[in-house]
Design a protein around this motif. Structure first.
Motif, PDB file in Angstrom:
ATOM      1  N   HIS A 185      44.747  52.607  38.012  1.00  0.00           N
ATOM      2  CA  HIS A 185      44.193  51.465  37.768  1.00  0.00           C
ATOM      3  C   HIS A 185      43.205  50.985  39.083  1.00  0.00           C
ATOM      4  N   ALA A 186      42.467  51.068  39.710  1.00  0.00           N
ATOM      5  CA  ALA A 186      41.275  50.463  40.125  1.00  0.00           C
ATOM      6  C   ALA A 186      40.459  49.025  39.982  1.00  0.00           C
ATOM      7  N   VAL A 187      40.256  48.701  40.518  1.00  0.00           N
ATOM      8  CA  VAL A 187      39.897  46.832  40.334  1.00  0.00           C
ATOM      9  C   VAL A 187      38.730  46.818  41.589  1.00  0.00           C
ATOM     10  N   ARG A 188      37.273  47.217  40.820  1.00  0.00           N
ATOM     11  CA  ARG A 188      36.286  46.120  41.840  1.00  0.00           C
ATOM     12  C   ARG A 188      35.882  44.484  41.662  1.00  0.00           C
ATOM     13  N   ALA A 189      36.365  43.812  42.339  1.00  0.00           N
ATOM     14  CA  ALA A 189      36.201  42.259  41.307  1.00  0.00           C
ATOM     15  C   ALA A 189      34.656  42.508  41.777  1.00  0.00           C
ATOM     16  N   ALA A 190      33.727  41.069  40.906  1.00  0.00           N
ATOM     17  CA  ALA A 190      32.895  40.886  40.658  1.00  0.00           C
ATOM     18  C   ALA A 190      31.892  40.408  42.554  1.00  0.00           C
ATOM     19  N   ASP A 191      33.235  40.130  43.273  1.00  0.00           N
ATOM     20  CA  ASP A 191      32.705  39.493  44.965  1.00  0.00           C
ATOM     21  C   ASP A 191      33.449  40.972  46.004  1.00  0.00           C
ATOM     22  N   GLY A 192      33.346  41.681  45.354  1.00  0.00           N
ATOM     23  CA  GLY A 192      33.317  43.445  45.718  1.00  0.00           C
ATOM     24  C   GLY A 192      34.951  43.855  46.255  1.00  0.00           C
ATOM     25  N   ASP A 193      35.634  43.075  46.061  1.00  0.00           N
ATOM     26  CA  ASP A 193      37.147  43.450  46.357  1.00  0.00           C
ATOM     27  C   ASP A 193      37.259  44.704  45.416  1.00  0.00           C
ATOM     28  N   TRP A 194      38.080  45.402  46.390  1.00  0.00           N
ATOM     29  CA  TRP A 194      38.771  46.818  45.297  1.00  0.00           C
ATOM     30  C   TRP A 194      40.201  46.287  45.522  1.00  0.00           C
ATOM     31  N   GLN A 195      41.118  47.151  44.575  1.00  0.00           N
ATOM     32  CA  GLN A 195      42.463  46.529  43.990  1.00  0.00           C
ATOM     33  C   GLN A 195      42.786  48.314  43.731  1.00  0.00           C
ATOM     34  N   PHE A 196      43.611  49.050  44.126  1.00  0.00           N
ATOM     35  CA  PHE A 196      44.503  50.047  43.764  1.00  0.00           C
ATOM     36  C   PHE A 196      45.682  49.851  43.519  1.00  0.00           C
ATOM     37  N   LEU A 197      46.422  50.492  42.149  1.00  0.00           N
ATOM     38  CA  LEU A 197      47.627  50.363  42.036  1.00  0.00           C
ATOM     39  C   LEU A 197      47.471  51.592  41.522  1.00  0.00           C
ATOM     40  N   SER A 198      49.592  51.367  40.946  1.00  0.00           N
ATOM     41  CA  SER A 198      49.823  52.333  40.682  1.00  0.00           C
ATOM     42  C   SER A 198      50.589  51.636  39.005  1.00  0.00           C
ATOM     43  N   SER A 199      51.276  52.804  38.688  1.00  0.00           N
ATOM     44  CA  SER A 199      52.017  52.288  37.287  1.00  0.00           C
ATOM     45  C   SER A 199      52.605  51.681  37.528  1.00  0.00           C
ATOM     46  N   GLU A 200      53.286  51.077  38.424  1.00  0.00           N
ATOM     47  CA  GLU A 200      53.882  49.809  38.664  1.00  0.00           C
ATOM     48  C   GLU A 200      53.595  48.987  38.991  1.00  0.00           C
ATOM     49  N   GLY A 201      52.315  49.282  38.978  1.00  0.00           N
ATOM     50  CA  GLY A 201      51.705  46.868  38.905  1.00  0.00           C
ATOM     51  C   GLY A 201      51.417  46.644  39.910  1.00  0.00           C
TER      52      GLY A 201
END
Length: 102
Positions: free
Chosen positions: A35-51
């Motif tokens: 799971h990856a998120v690129r927030a509206a402000d540009g921040d990236w988050q990269f997650l495994s299935s463990e959350g």
């Protein structure tokens, strides 16, 4: 900003030193990113299935994450305010615009 990285074109708009949010599961234990998120402000988050929980959160340079998980280059063009996910590391990425969570 495209930059050179080991004689290959840098795949991300953000530079290699850009900070990204992840977890110890991803960066230390090398669990696959699903799971990856690129927030509206540009921040990236990269997650495994463990959350993620507060105790496992880490901030690392994008180049560090890419060196340990080179397949994330497949989602380097993710738009601001979008997320990508997959059920496991063998599946293709799905993408969608994030609505109402930012």
């Amino acid at each position: 900003m495209k930059e050179e990285n080991n004689c290959e074109e840098w795949p991300f708009e953000d530079g290699p030193s850009a900070p990204v949010f992840t977890t110890g599961h991803v960066i230390i234990e090398l669990r696959p990113i699903v799971h990856a998120v690129r927030a509206a402000d540009g921040d990236w988050q990269f997650l495994s299935s463990e959350g993620a929980d507060e105790s496992s959160l880490k901030i690392v340079a994008l180049k560090t994450l890419l060196s340990r998980h080179p397949y994330v280059k497949d989602i380097s063009d993710l738009h601001l305010g979008w997320e990508a996910w997959r059920p496991d590391n063998q599946s293709p990425w799905s993408r969608r615009k994030i609505v109402g969570r930012q």
